[in-house]
Design a protein around this motif. Sequence first.
Motif, PDB file in Angstrom:
ATOM      1  N   SER A  10      41.555  10.126   1.607  1.00 34.98           N
ATOM      2  CA  SER A  10      40.489  11.032   2.034  1.00 34.98           C
ATOM      3  C   SER A  10      40.811  11.678   3.378  1.00 34.98           C
ATOM      4  O   SER A  10      40.698  12.899   3.541  1.00 34.98           O
ATOM      5  N   LEU A  11      41.225  10.878   4.337  1.00 37.06           N
ATOM      6  CA  LEU A  11      41.514  11.402   5.670  1.00 37.06           C
ATOM      7  C   LEU A  11      42.807  12.218   5.715  1.00 37.06           C
ATOM      8  O   LEU A  11      42.843  13.293   6.319  1.00 37.06           O
ATOM      9  N   PHE A  12      43.862  11.720   5.083  1.00 36.13           N
ATOM     10  CA  PHE A  12      45.144  12.440   5.096  1.00 36.13           C
ATOM     11  C   PHE A  12      45.026  13.808   4.425  1.00 36.13           C
ATOM     12  O   PHE A  12      45.556  14.794   4.927  1.00 36.13           O
ATOM     13  N   THR A  13      44.378  13.843   3.259  1.00 41.36           N
ATOM     14  CA  THR A  13      44.302  15.116   2.533  1.00 41.36           C
ATOM     15  C   THR A  13      43.412  16.118   3.249  1.00 41.36           C
ATOM     16  O   THR A  13      43.612  17.313   3.125  1.00 41.36           O
ATOM     17  N   GLN A  14      42.454  15.623   4.022  1.00 41.59           N
ATOM     18  CA  GLN A  14      41.555  16.519   4.743  1.00 41.59           C
ATOM     19  C   GLN A  14      42.140  17.006   6.066  1.00 41.59           C
ATOM     20  O   GLN A  14      42.033  18.185   6.407  1.00 41.59           O
ATOM     21  N   PHE A  15      42.776  16.102   6.807  1.00 37.12           N
ATOM     22  CA  PHE A  15      43.210  16.435   8.163  1.00 37.12           C
ATOM     23  C   PHE A  15      44.726  16.472   8.350  1.00 37.12           C
ATOM     24  O   PHE A  15      45.205  16.916   9.388  1.00 37.12           O
ATOM     25  N   GLY A  16      45.475  15.972   7.388  1.00 39.43           N
ATOM     26  CA  GLY A  16      46.915  15.857   7.545  1.00 39.43           C
ATOM     27  C   GLY A  16      47.279  14.480   8.073  1.00 39.43           C
ATOM     28  O   GLY A  16      46.460  13.794   8.672  1.00 39.43           O
ATOM     29  N   GLN A  18      49.525  13.559  10.450  1.00 35.70           N
ATOM     30  CA  GLN A  18      49.720  13.432  11.895  1.00 35.70           C
ATOM     31  C   GLN A  18      48.411  13.298  12.665  1.00 35.70           C
ATOM     32  O   GLN A  18      48.369  12.648  13.708  1.00 35.70           O
ATOM     33  N   LYS A  19      47.348  13.902  12.171  1.00 38.67           N
ATOM     34  CA  LYS A  19      46.075  13.926  12.907  1.00 38.67           C
ATOM     35  C   LYS A  19      45.199  12.704  12.648  1.00 38.67           C
ATOM     36  O   LYS A  19      44.123  12.588  13.221  1.00 38.67           O
ATOM     37  N   VAL A  20      45.647  11.797  11.790  1.00 36.24           N
ATOM     38  CA  VAL A  20      44.851  10.620  11.438  1.00 36.24           C
ATOM     39  C   VAL A  20      45.557   9.380  11.972  1.00 36.24           C
ATOM     40  O   VAL A  20      46.755   9.218  11.801  1.00 36.24           O
ATOM     41  N   ASN A  21      44.772   8.504  12.602  1.00 38.86           N
ATOM     42  CA  ASN A  21      45.369   7.263  13.095  1.00 38.86           C
ATOM     43  C   ASN A  21      44.825   6.055  12.327  1.00 38.86           C
ATOM     44  O   ASN A  21      43.849   6.167  11.572  1.00 38.86           O
ATOM     45  N   ILE A  22      45.445   4.929  12.549  1.00 40.83           N
ATOM     46  CA  ILE A  22      45.084   3.699  11.844  1.00 40.83           C
ATOM     47  C   ILE A  22      43.632   3.299  12.147  1.00 40.83           C
ATOM     48  O   ILE A  22      42.915   2.823  11.269  1.00 40.83           O
ATOM     49  N   GLN A  23      43.198   3.518  13.363  1.00 44.61           N
ATOM     50  CA  GLN A  23      41.821   3.174  13.743  1.00 44.61           C
ATOM     51  C   GLN A  23      40.814   3.947  12.877  1.00 44.61           C
ATOM     52  O   GLN A  23      39.827   3.373  12.403  1.00 44.61           O
ATOM     53  N   GLU A  24      41.064   5.232  12.655  1.00 44.14           N
ATOM     54  CA  GLU A  24      40.159   6.044  11.829  1.00 44.14           C
ATOM     55  C   GLU A  24      40.163   5.572  10.373  1.00 44.14           C
ATOM     56  O   GLU A  24      39.110   5.535   9.723  1.00 44.14           O
ATOM     57  N   ILE A  25      41.324   5.220   9.871  1.00 42.35           N
ATOM     58  CA  ILE A  25      41.423   4.722   8.499  1.00 42.35           C
ATOM     59  C   ILE A  25      40.671   3.407   8.367  1.00 42.35           C
ATOM     60  O   ILE A  25      39.906   3.203   7.415  1.00 42.35           O
ATOM     61  N   ALA A  26      40.865   2.513   9.335  1.00 44.86           N
ATOM     62  CA  ALA A  26      40.180   1.214   9.318  1.00 44.86           C
ATOM     63  C   ALA A  26      38.668   1.399   9.330  1.00 44.86           C
ATOM     64  O   ALA A  26      37.944   0.731   8.572  1.00 44.86           O
ATOM     65  N   LYS A  27      38.198   2.306  10.165  1.00 44.06           N
ATOM     66  CA  LYS A  27      36.754   2.563  10.251  1.00 44.06           C
ATOM     67  C   LYS A  27      36.213   3.074   8.911  1.00 44.06           C
ATOM     68  O   LYS A  27      35.204   2.585   8.407  1.00 44.06           O
ATOM     69  N   LYS A  28      36.907   4.028   8.330  1.00 40.35           N
ATOM     70  CA  LYS A  28      36.446   4.597   7.055  1.00 40.35           C
ATOM     71  C   LYS A  28      36.500   3.561   5.923  1.00 40.35           C
ATOM     72  O   LYS A  28      35.654   3.549   5.037  1.00 40.35           O
ATOM     73  N   ALA A  29      37.497   2.676   5.954  1.00 41.92           N
ATOM     74  CA  ALA A  29      37.663   1.662   4.913  1.00 41.92           C
ATOM     75  C   ALA A  29      36.821   0.405   5.172  1.00 41.92           C
ATOM     76  O   ALA A  29      36.794  -0.502   4.343  1.00 41.92           O
ATOM     77  N   ASN A  30      36.169   0.344   6.332  1.00 34.71           N
ATOM     78  CA  ASN A  30      35.376  -0.828   6.718  1.00 34.71           C
ATOM     79  C   ASN A  30      36.218  -2.096   6.771  1.00 34.71           C
ATOM     80  O   ASN A  30      35.821  -3.150   6.270  1.00 34.71           O
ATOM     81  N   VAL A  31      37.406  -1.964   7.360  1.00 38.10           N
ATOM     82  CA  VAL A  31      38.299  -3.107   7.556  1.00 38.10           C
ATOM     83  C   VAL A  31      38.833  -3.040   8.983  1.00 38.10           C
ATOM     84  O   VAL A  31      38.684  -2.030   9.664  1.00 38.10           O
ATOM     85  N   SER A  32      39.484  -4.092   9.404  1.00 38.34           N
ATOM     86  CA  SER A  32      40.102  -4.080  10.731  1.00 38.34           C
ATOM     87  C   SER A  32      41.476  -3.412  10.656  1.00 38.34           C
ATOM     88  O   SER A  32      42.084  -3.328   9.594  1.00 38.34           O
ATOM     89  N   GLN A  33      41.958  -2.974  11.804  1.00 31.13           N
ATOM     90  CA  GLN A  33      43.292  -2.394  11.866  1.00 31.13           C
ATOM     91  C   GLN A  33      44.342  -3.430  11.471  1.00 31.13           C
ATOM     92  O   GLN A  33      45.336  -3.094  10.816  1.00 31.13           O
ATOM     93  N   VAL A  34      44.088  -4.678  11.839  1.00 31.86           N
ATOM     94  CA  VAL A  34      45.014  -5.762  11.505  1.00 31.86           C
ATOM     95  C   VAL A  34      45.151  -5.889   9.984  1.00 31.86           C
ATOM     96  O   VAL A  34      46.253  -6.109   9.464  1.00 31.86           O
ATOM     97  N   THR A  35      44.052  -5.724   9.273  1.00 34.70           N
ATOM     98  CA  THR A  35      44.084  -5.799   7.808  1.00 34.70           C
ATOM     99  C   THR A  35      45.016  -4.728   7.238  1.00 34.70           C
ATOM    100  O   THR A  35      45.796  -4.994   6.323  1.00 34.70           O
ATOM    101  N   PHE A  40      50.063  -3.155   4.695  1.00 37.47           N
ATOM    102  CA  PHE A  40      51.034  -2.066   4.608  1.00 37.47           C
ATOM    103  C   PHE A  40      52.155  -2.126   5.645  1.00 37.47           C
ATOM    104  O   PHE A  40      53.163  -1.448   5.491  1.00 37.47           O
ATOM    105  N   GLY A  41      51.981  -2.890   6.699  1.00 37.60           N
ATOM    106  CA  GLY A  41      53.025  -3.035   7.701  1.00 37.60           C
ATOM    107  C   GLY A  41      53.018  -1.969   8.780  1.00 37.60           C
ATOM    108  O   GLY A  41      53.199  -2.268   9.946  1.00 37.60           O
ATOM    109  N   SER A  42      52.817  -0.717   8.390  1.00 33.46           N
ATOM    110  CA  SER A  42      52.831   0.391   9.355  1.00 33.46           C
ATOM    111  C   SER A  42      52.127   1.599   8.742  1.00 33.46           C
ATOM    112  O   SER A  42      51.889   1.652   7.532  1.00 33.46           O
ATOM    113  N   LYS A  43      51.837   2.559   9.584  1.00 36.30           N
ATOM    114  CA  LYS A  43      51.234   3.797   9.095  1.00 36.30           C
ATOM    115  C   LYS A  43      52.197   4.512   8.144  1.00 36.30           C
ATOM    116  O   LYS A  43      51.788   5.043   7.106  1.00 36.30           O
TER     117      LYS A  43
END
Length: 188
Positions: A10-16, A18-35, A40-43
Motif C-alpha cells: 500500500s505504501l510503496f505503490t502510493q509513495f514509492g 524511497q519515500k517510505v521507511n520501516i517505521q511507517e510500514i510498522a505503523k500501518k501494519a500494526n507491528v513493531s519495527q523489530v517484527t 524480512f531482515g531489511s527494507k
Amino acid sequence: MEQIRHAAISLFTQFGVQKVNIQEIAKKANVSQVTIYNYFGSKDELVFDVIEYLYEQQLKEFTDIIASDLPFLKKVEQMIHFKMSNTKKFSPEFLKAILIENPRLSKFSREFTEKKMMPVLTDFFETGKKEGAISQDISLETIILFLNILSEGLKNYTEYLIDSEQKTRFTNEIIHMFFYGIVGKKEK
C-alpha cells in the motif's frame, strides 16, 4: 507477515520505495519495527518480497483468466484491462524503483517475465492462433513484442491512467488498436 507485506504494498505503490521507511510500514501494519526486521531482515528484502509477491499475483490472475470459460478475445481484453488497472495503482516512483534504480529488482523483473510470464502468454497466443482468433499472418514473436512495447510504454505514461473516465477510454482504445489496428476492423 501478510499484514506487513500488504502495508508495504500500500505504501510503496502510493509513495514509492524511497519515500517510505520501516517505521511507517510498522505503523500501518500494526507491528513493531523489530517484527519487520525479524521477518524480512531489511527494507531491501521486504521490497524484494513485495515485488515477487506482486509478480506472482499478476501471473495467477493471467492464468485464471486463461483458464476461464470466456472466448479468446474476451480473455485478451480482460488481461489488458487487468494490466492497465495494475499500472495505474503504482506510483511512477514505485515503477522507477523497480525497473530502473534497483539492479536486483530489474533483473528479477526481466527473469520473471522471460521464464514464467512469457511461456504462459506464448501458449495462450498459440491457442488463439489454432482457434483462428489470431491471424496466421502475425507471428507469436510480433505479438509478444507488441505487448512488451505496450507494457513498457504504459510505465512511462501513467498520467493517462489517473482519471477514471480517461483510463476507461484509453483502455478501450488500446484494446481496439490491439485487435484492429488504427485503420479499424479489417473486412474479409
